[in-house]
Scaffold this active site. Structure first.
Site, PDB file in Angstrom:
ATOM      1  N   ARG A  46     -25.535   1.995  -3.743  1.00  0.00           N
ATOM      2  CA  ARG A  46     -26.513   2.036  -4.842  1.00  0.00           C
ATOM      3  C   ARG A  46     -26.715   0.625  -5.365  1.00  0.00           C
ATOM      4  O   ARG A  46     -27.828   0.183  -5.615  1.00  0.00           O
ATOM      5  CB  ARG A  46     -26.060   2.991  -5.961  1.00  0.00           C
ATOM      6  N   TYR A  98     -53.337   4.256 -12.744  1.00  0.00           N
ATOM      7  CA  TYR A  98     -53.027   5.405 -11.892  1.00  0.00           C
ATOM      8  C   TYR A  98     -52.567   6.558 -12.798  1.00  0.00           C
ATOM      9  O   TYR A  98     -51.782   6.340 -13.739  1.00  0.00           O
ATOM     10  CB  TYR A  98     -51.925   5.015 -10.895  1.00  0.00           C
ATOM     11  N   ASP A 170     -49.562  -4.339 -11.826  1.00  0.00           N
ATOM     12  CA  ASP A 170     -49.406  -3.442 -10.681  1.00  0.00           C
ATOM     13  C   ASP A 170     -50.368  -3.940  -9.595  1.00  0.00           C
ATOM     14  O   ASP A 170     -51.590  -3.817  -9.737  1.00  0.00           O
ATOM     15  CB  ASP A 170     -49.727  -2.003 -11.107  1.00  0.00           C
ATOM     16  N   LYS A 195     -47.976   2.278  -0.197  1.00  0.00           N
ATOM     17  CA  LYS A 195     -49.367   1.993   0.150  1.00  0.00           C
ATOM     18  C   LYS A 195     -49.442   0.862   1.189  1.00  0.00           C
ATOM     19  O   LYS A 195     -48.878   0.986   2.253  1.00  0.00           O
ATOM     20  CB  LYS A 195     -50.118   1.681  -1.141  1.00  0.00           C
TER      21      LYS A 195
HETATM   22  O1  P1T Z   1     -46.598   7.246  -5.429  1.00  0.00           O
HETATM   23  P1  P1T Z   1     -45.673   6.144  -5.857  1.00  0.00           P
HETATM   24  O2  P1T Z   1     -45.080   5.382  -4.723  1.00  0.00           O
HETATM   25  O3  P1T Z   1     -44.654   6.590  -6.856  1.00  0.00           O
HETATM   26  O4  P1T Z   1     -46.608   5.046  -6.587  1.00  0.00           O
HETATM   27  C1  P1T Z   1     -47.245   5.270  -7.805  1.00  0.00           C
HETATM   28  C2  P1T Z   1     -48.438   4.369  -7.959  1.00  0.00           C
HETATM   29  C3  P1T Z   1     -48.310   3.227  -8.731  1.00  0.00           C
HETATM   30  N1  P1T Z   1     -49.340   2.375  -8.897  1.00  0.00           N
HETATM   31  C4  P1T Z   1     -50.537   2.600  -8.320  1.00  0.00           C
HETATM   32  C5  P1T Z   1     -51.659   1.648  -8.542  1.00  0.00           C
HETATM   33  C6  P1T Z   1     -50.721   3.732  -7.514  1.00  0.00           C
HETATM   34  O5  P1T Z   1     -51.913   3.913  -6.950  1.00  0.00           O
HETATM   35  C7  P1T Z   1     -49.646   4.651  -7.334  1.00  0.00           C
HETATM   36  C8  P1T Z   1     -49.783   5.873  -6.524  1.00  0.00           C
HETATM   37  N2  P1T Z   1     -51.094   6.234  -6.247  1.00  0.00           N
HETATM   38  C9  P1T Z   1     -51.511   7.311  -5.527  1.00  0.00           C
HETATM   39  C10 P1T Z   1     -50.684   8.217  -4.999  1.00  0.00           C
HETATM   40  C11 P1T Z   1     -52.960   7.423  -5.358  1.00  0.00           C
HETATM   41  O6  P1T Z   1     -53.427   8.192  -4.496  1.00  0.00           O
HETATM   42  O7  P1T Z   1     -53.680   6.740  -6.095  1.00  0.00           O
END
Ligand code: P1T
Length: 380
Positions: A46, A98, A170, A195
């Protein structure tokens, strides 16, 4: 060294024990110690894992930062960043985030005594008006998900620092290949590595990157204390993904421009949100602050019925949440990614029932355009 060289080599050095050219997946929970207090730098997975540590070194370099911390998801990264603050603190956040980030802020962190003001961070005077004595952080996405609004990172960093605040960006939509917020003055960069950084839609993860050693110490402590870490296999997938980040982003950018241009010229499309179009109100800022415009865009079909028809009719584009993979994804922000944003707020932001978002992949652009063309033919 250049970006691609760093992506392929930093943290990706051959394994010193065996010469394996690929970073091994250290699928282990603990590390044997020679004697009390004597070990090889790893104690418990961890706290630190060699595969994750390699990824953290790589992503820090790509963002132009000194320290990175990898998490189980983008939300886990953002949640851990927010744990830097305490009850009574106030955060100024962008008004279009988001949906999951907005949900974390409003439905979780408010219960822990943090408060939030959402403002249009493309207007500095609005941000300045929102600052309170207990404000500690400005948190933005640029471009925003899904309406692709930009914030001038250098300008908002200056404003934040004048008021003694941190700026977190972000950077998920752009990836460090197209935009490097730390170099423009941001203090913290977060990503959903799910992503573009992973890029292949086969893992969920997140990262936070900083330059300041004190901030790094606090994040390291919180990463270990909270424990929302990225597992070694998922870290390995991102290490593999980033090797092609530059070539993928160049193609996402080229295809994004082609699809945006096609949509902008389509008689049935009411509006296209893409910073690469000269019609985008912040096109000049986009050219200045980003190395390209990327593969994310949204467009207005005029009604829920039309949006449904497009989403049902596409054959090559897949109807799914998420973005940043090599394959093109198409989605409906109002009912999918941004369903947790109140309807009146959605309308105000332009997240209408007719808005469709595309994460333009790296297939042949003409095939994507042909697919959208046959789908758009079916709407009013
Ligand atoms: O899904 P996750 O890895 O927890 O990420 C969250 C997140 C954070 N910031 C941005 C700008 C994001 O677009 C996302 C996740 N977004 C999607 C799942 C989407 O389809 O927009």
């Amino acid at each position: 060294m250049g970006f691609s060289t760093d992506a392929i080599h930093i943290g990706q050095e051959p394994d010193p024990a065996t010469g394996a050219i690929i970073v091994p997946i250290y699928q282990t929970s603990t590390f044997v110690q020679e004697e009390l207090g004597k070990h090889k730098g790893f104690e418990y997975a961890r706290t630190s894992n060699p595969t994750r540590a390699r990824l953290e070194r790589n992503l820090a370099a790509l963002e132009g930062g000194r320290f990175a911390f990898a998490f189980a998801s983008g939300m886990a990264a953002i949640q851990t960043v927010m744990m830097l603050f305490k009850s009574g603190d106030h955060i100024v956040a962008g008004h279009n985030l988001y949906g999951g980030t907005f949900r974390l802020f409003e439905r979780v962190l408010r219960h822990f005594g943090l408060s939030f003001t959402y403002s249009n961070t493309s207007r500095l005077e609005e941000v300045e008006r929102a600052i309170q004595p207990r404000t500690r952080l400005v948190f933005i996405e640029t471009p925003t998900n899904p309406v692709m609004e930009l914030t001038d990172i250098a300008a908002i960093a200056r404003l934040a620092h004048q008021h003694g605040l941190l700026l977190a960006v972000d950077n998920t939509f752009m990836s460090p290949y197209l935009q490097r917020p730390l170099e423009l003055g941001a203090d913290i960069v977060v990503h959903s590595t799910t992503k573009y950084l992973n890029g292949h839609s086969d893992g969920v993860g997140g990262v936070a990157v900083v330059n300041d050693p004190e901030l790094a110490d606090r994040l390291k402590f919180l990463q270990n204390a909270g424990g929302a870490i990225l597992g070694p296999f998922d870290a390995w997938l991102v290490l593999r993904g980033v090797k092609t980040l530059a070539v993928r982003m160049r193609q996402h950018d080229e295809n994004g421009r082609a699809v945006a241009q096609y949509l902008a010229g389509h008689p049935k499309v009411k509006r296209v949100n893409y910073p690469g179009l000269p019609s985008h109100p912040q096109h000049e800022l986009a050219k200045r602050q980003m190395r390209g415009f990327g593969g994310m865009l949204s467009f207005e079909t005029g009604s829920l019925e039309n949006a449904k028809t497009v989403l049902k009719s596409v054959r090559l584009c897949s109807l799914a949440e998420s973005l940043g993979g090599v394959e093109t994804l198409i989605s409906h922000p109002a009912t999918m990614t941004h369903a947790s944003v109140p309807p009146e707020e959605r309308r105000r932001l332009g997240i209408t029932e007719g808005l469709v978002r595309i994460s333009v992949g790296i297939e042949d652009a003409e095939d994507l355009i042909a697919d959208l063309d046959q789908a758009l033919e079916r709407i009013d």
